[in-house]
Motif scaffolding. Structure first.
Motif, PDB file in Angstrom:
ATOM      1  N   ALA A  83       3.395   5.621   7.615  1.00  0.00           N
ATOM      2  CA  ALA A  83       3.494   6.030   6.218  1.00  0.00           C
ATOM      3  C   ALA A  83       4.774   5.584   5.544  1.00  0.00           C
ATOM      4  O   ALA A  83       4.838   5.541   4.314  1.00  0.00           O
ATOM      5  CB  ALA A  83       3.345   7.544   6.107  1.00  0.00           C
ATOM      6  N   ALA A  84       5.815   5.278   6.312  1.00  0.00           N
ATOM      7  CA  ALA A  84       7.062   4.818   5.711  1.00  0.00           C
ATOM      8  C   ALA A  84       7.135   3.299   5.639  1.00  0.00           C
ATOM      9  O   ALA A  84       8.142   2.744   5.203  1.00  0.00           O
ATOM     10  CB  ALA A  84       8.258   5.362   6.488  1.00  0.00           C
ATOM     11  N   GLY A  85       6.074   2.632   6.065  1.00  0.00           N
ATOM     12  CA  GLY A  85       6.036   1.175   6.024  1.00  0.00           C
ATOM     13  C   GLY A  85       5.705   0.647   4.648  1.00  0.00           C
ATOM     14  O   GLY A  85       5.459   1.414   3.701  1.00  0.00           O
ATOM     15  N   SER A  86       5.663  -0.668   4.534  1.00  0.00           N
ATOM     16  CA  SER A  86       5.484  -1.295   3.222  1.00  0.00           C
ATOM     17  C   SER A  86       4.138  -0.943   2.595  1.00  0.00           C
ATOM     18  O   SER A  86       4.052  -0.726   1.382  1.00  0.00           O
ATOM     19  CB  SER A  86       5.624  -2.812   3.354  1.00  0.00           C
ATOM     20  OG  SER A  86       4.655  -3.340   4.252  1.00  0.00           O
ATOM     21  N   VAL A  87       3.082  -0.873   3.399  1.00  0.00           N
ATOM     22  CA  VAL A  87       1.760  -0.535   2.877  1.00  0.00           C
ATOM     23  C   VAL A  87       1.577   0.976   2.825  1.00  0.00           C
ATOM     24  O   VAL A  87       1.167   1.534   1.807  1.00  0.00           O
ATOM     25  CB  VAL A  87       0.656  -1.184   3.732  1.00  0.00           C
ATOM     26  CG1 VAL A  87      -0.727  -0.695   3.292  1.00  0.00           C
ATOM     27  CG2 VAL A  87       0.728  -2.700   3.637  1.00  0.00           C
ATOM     28  N   GLY A  88       1.894   1.647   3.924  1.00  0.00           N
ATOM     29  CA  GLY A  88       1.655   3.083   4.007  1.00  0.00           C
ATOM     30  C   GLY A  88       2.358   3.881   2.930  1.00  0.00           C
ATOM     31  O   GLY A  88       1.795   4.836   2.372  1.00  0.00           O
ATOM     32  N   SER A  89       3.593   3.501   2.610  1.00  0.00           N
ATOM     33  CA  SER A  89       4.336   4.250   1.593  1.00  0.00           C
ATOM     34  C   SER A  89       3.680   4.125   0.228  1.00  0.00           C
ATOM     35  O   SER A  89       3.693   5.075  -0.573  1.00  0.00           O
ATOM     36  CB  SER A  89       5.788   3.769   1.537  1.00  0.00           C
ATOM     37  OG  SER A  89       5.866   2.390   1.202  1.00  0.00           O
ATOM     38  N   LEU A  90       3.097   2.965  -0.058  1.00  0.00           N
ATOM     39  CA  LEU A  90       2.397   2.777  -1.327  1.00  0.00           C
ATOM     40  C   LEU A  90       1.045   3.481  -1.326  1.00  0.00           C
ATOM     41  O   LEU A  90       0.622   4.031  -2.347  1.00  0.00           O
ATOM     42  CB  LEU A  90       2.223   1.287  -1.615  1.00  0.00           C
ATOM     43  CG  LEU A  90       3.531   0.531  -1.891  1.00  0.00           C
ATOM     44  CD1 LEU A  90       3.267  -0.974  -1.990  1.00  0.00           C
ATOM     45  CD2 LEU A  90       4.192   1.029  -3.173  1.00  0.00           C
ATOM     46  N   VAL A  91       0.363   3.488  -0.181  1.00  0.00           N
ATOM     47  CA  VAL A  91      -0.916   4.205  -0.079  1.00  0.00           C
ATOM     48  C   VAL A  91      -0.719   5.675  -0.447  1.00  0.00           C
ATOM     49  O   VAL A  91      -1.471   6.246  -1.252  1.00  0.00           O
ATOM     50  CB  VAL A  91      -1.499   4.092   1.346  1.00  0.00           C
ATOM     51  CG1 VAL A  91      -2.670   5.060   1.531  1.00  0.00           C
ATOM     52  CG2 VAL A  91      -1.960   2.668   1.620  1.00  0.00           C
ATOM     53  N   GLY A  92       0.303   6.291   0.142  1.00  0.00           N
ATOM     54  CA  GLY A  92       0.547   7.704  -0.134  1.00  0.00           C
ATOM     55  C   GLY A  92       0.873   7.971  -1.595  1.00  0.00           C
ATOM     56  O   GLY A  92       0.407   8.949  -2.191  1.00  0.00           O
ATOM     57  N   GLN A  93       1.673   7.098  -2.204  1.00  0.00           N
ATOM     58  CA  GLN A  93       2.039   7.288  -3.608  1.00  0.00           C
ATOM     59  C   GLN A  93       0.840   7.086  -4.531  1.00  0.00           C
ATOM     60  O   GLN A  93       0.668   7.818  -5.510  1.00  0.00           O
ATOM     61  CB  GLN A  93       3.158   6.320  -3.983  1.00  0.00           C
ATOM     62  CG  GLN A  93       4.477   6.615  -3.301  1.00  0.00           C
ATOM     63  CD  GLN A  93       5.521   5.580  -3.662  1.00  0.00           C
ATOM     64  OE1 GLN A  93       6.145   5.649  -4.713  1.00  0.00           O
ATOM     65  NE2 GLN A  93       5.709   4.606  -2.782  1.00  0.00           N
TER      66      GLN A  93
END
Length: 333
Positions: free
Chosen positions: A153-163
């Motif tokens: 979730a803190a990665g480049s994709v995961g962080s954007l998915v959550g937002q």
């Protein structure tokens, strides 16, 4: 003009490292008619690149051939042009590879608008952004009020998915690998909860956050985080598979899942890759731009210096020591 390229020397059986590449120093020579000479500013390091150097010819993209420049996404600036499609000073985004300079013809790299920072094209307005939006919104079909779980979730994709999930009215829990990353997810990005897979009881934490189960799951990692989410899915839940980084280096999983869960809970499991969706990029970038202008998307880069260091830096993706979208700075803008 002297160039430096890193070419694939041999195929790894485990981790990718410097021993798998040759360093090629060469004179660029004169630019051919119809082409533009690109000076690369940043190259992207992504987990999928580990698969690109495998011999698998049945994947979604052909493998990098031995002796070829290592494939990678990146951004750069036009240094010289003998093509009407490019002018000196243009910013470009595409797949230049692990090289300081590259000569390309029209259609081989795209001119992008010049914004306040070229780095935007490595994050929200780059592959991480379109991957996050395509996977969550188009593939996942989220519904307001649902519970979303994101691994990596803190990665480049995961962080954007959550937002993006929060912007769509979802309850969002992220799974990451350090307390600092978990704090960033909840305090800065607005995730409702975050679990540290190295120290927290994942199954317990997921059950407490989502007692009725997870409706939508976005998978980047595999391993223990994936299994905890799988075991906590709600009936009719959807699992979207973007990556499975824990398996890329050939590690064997000693704890297999009970796959009858898919039937008992009537789960939908779906994998996707972005090369299937090039035609959708304009729409995806438009939607991401709207969210970005509304202040709903943040990202951070983890920048390492020097193209020659890319093979070593690459493994930060696998040990979790990167603190954002991992890129190598090749030159100044």
């Amino acid at each position: 003009m002297q160039n430096l390229r890193l070419t694939l020397k041999s195929r790894p059986e485990g981790k990718l490292g410097p021993e798998h590449f040759d360093r090629v120093e060469e004179d660029m020579g004169p630019l051919a008619d119809g082409k533009a000479r690109i000076r690369v500013v940043y190259v992207s390091l992504d987990p999928a690149m580990r698969g690109w150097v495998s011999p698998d010819t049945k994947s979604y993209i052909p493998p990098v051939q031995l002796g070829e420049t290592m494939r990678s996404l990146g951004v750069g600036v036009v240094e010289e042009s003998k093509s009407d499609a490019y002018k000196v000073g243009d910013w470009v985004s595409g797949t230049p590879g692990w090289t300081k300079y590259v000569d390309l013809a029209p259609g081989e790299i795209s001119v992008v608008p010049q914004m306040d920072r070229i780095e935007h094209y490595m994050g929200v307005l780059g592959l991480p952004g379109v991957t996050a939006y395509q996977g969550l919104v188009i593939e996942g079909q989220p519904k307001e009020g649902e519970t979303l779980c994101v691994t990596g979730a803190a990665g480049s994709v995961g962080s954007l998915v959550g937002q993006i999930g929060k912007a769509l009215g979802l309850r969002v829990i992220g799974i990451a690998g350090t307390q600092e990353k978990c704090d960033w997810l909840t305090k800065d990005l607005g995730f409702d909860a975050a679990l540290n897979y190295k120290t927290d009881d994942l199954s317990k934490g997921l059950a407490e956050f989502a007692p009725d189960g997870i409706n939508l799951h976005f998978e980047n990692v595999g391993g223990a985080p994936f299994k905890a989410a799988f075991r906590n899915m709600a009936a009719h839940g959807r699992m979207i598979f973007c990556g499975f980084i824990s398996a890329y280096n050939g590690d064997i999983d000693p704890d297999p899942l009970d796959m009858t869960t898919i039937i008992r809970r009537r789960l939908m499991l779906k994998g996707f890759t972005m090369p299937d969706h090039y035609a959708s990029y304009p729409m995806l970038f438009s939607e991401l731009g709207k969210l970005m202008m509304q202040g709903k998307l943040k990202y951070r880069l983890h920048v390492e210096e020097g193209l020659e260091n890319a093979p070593v830096v690459f493994n930060k993706l696998f040990d979790g020591s990167n603190t954002g979208k991992l890129v190598v700075k090749v030159s100044d803008l």
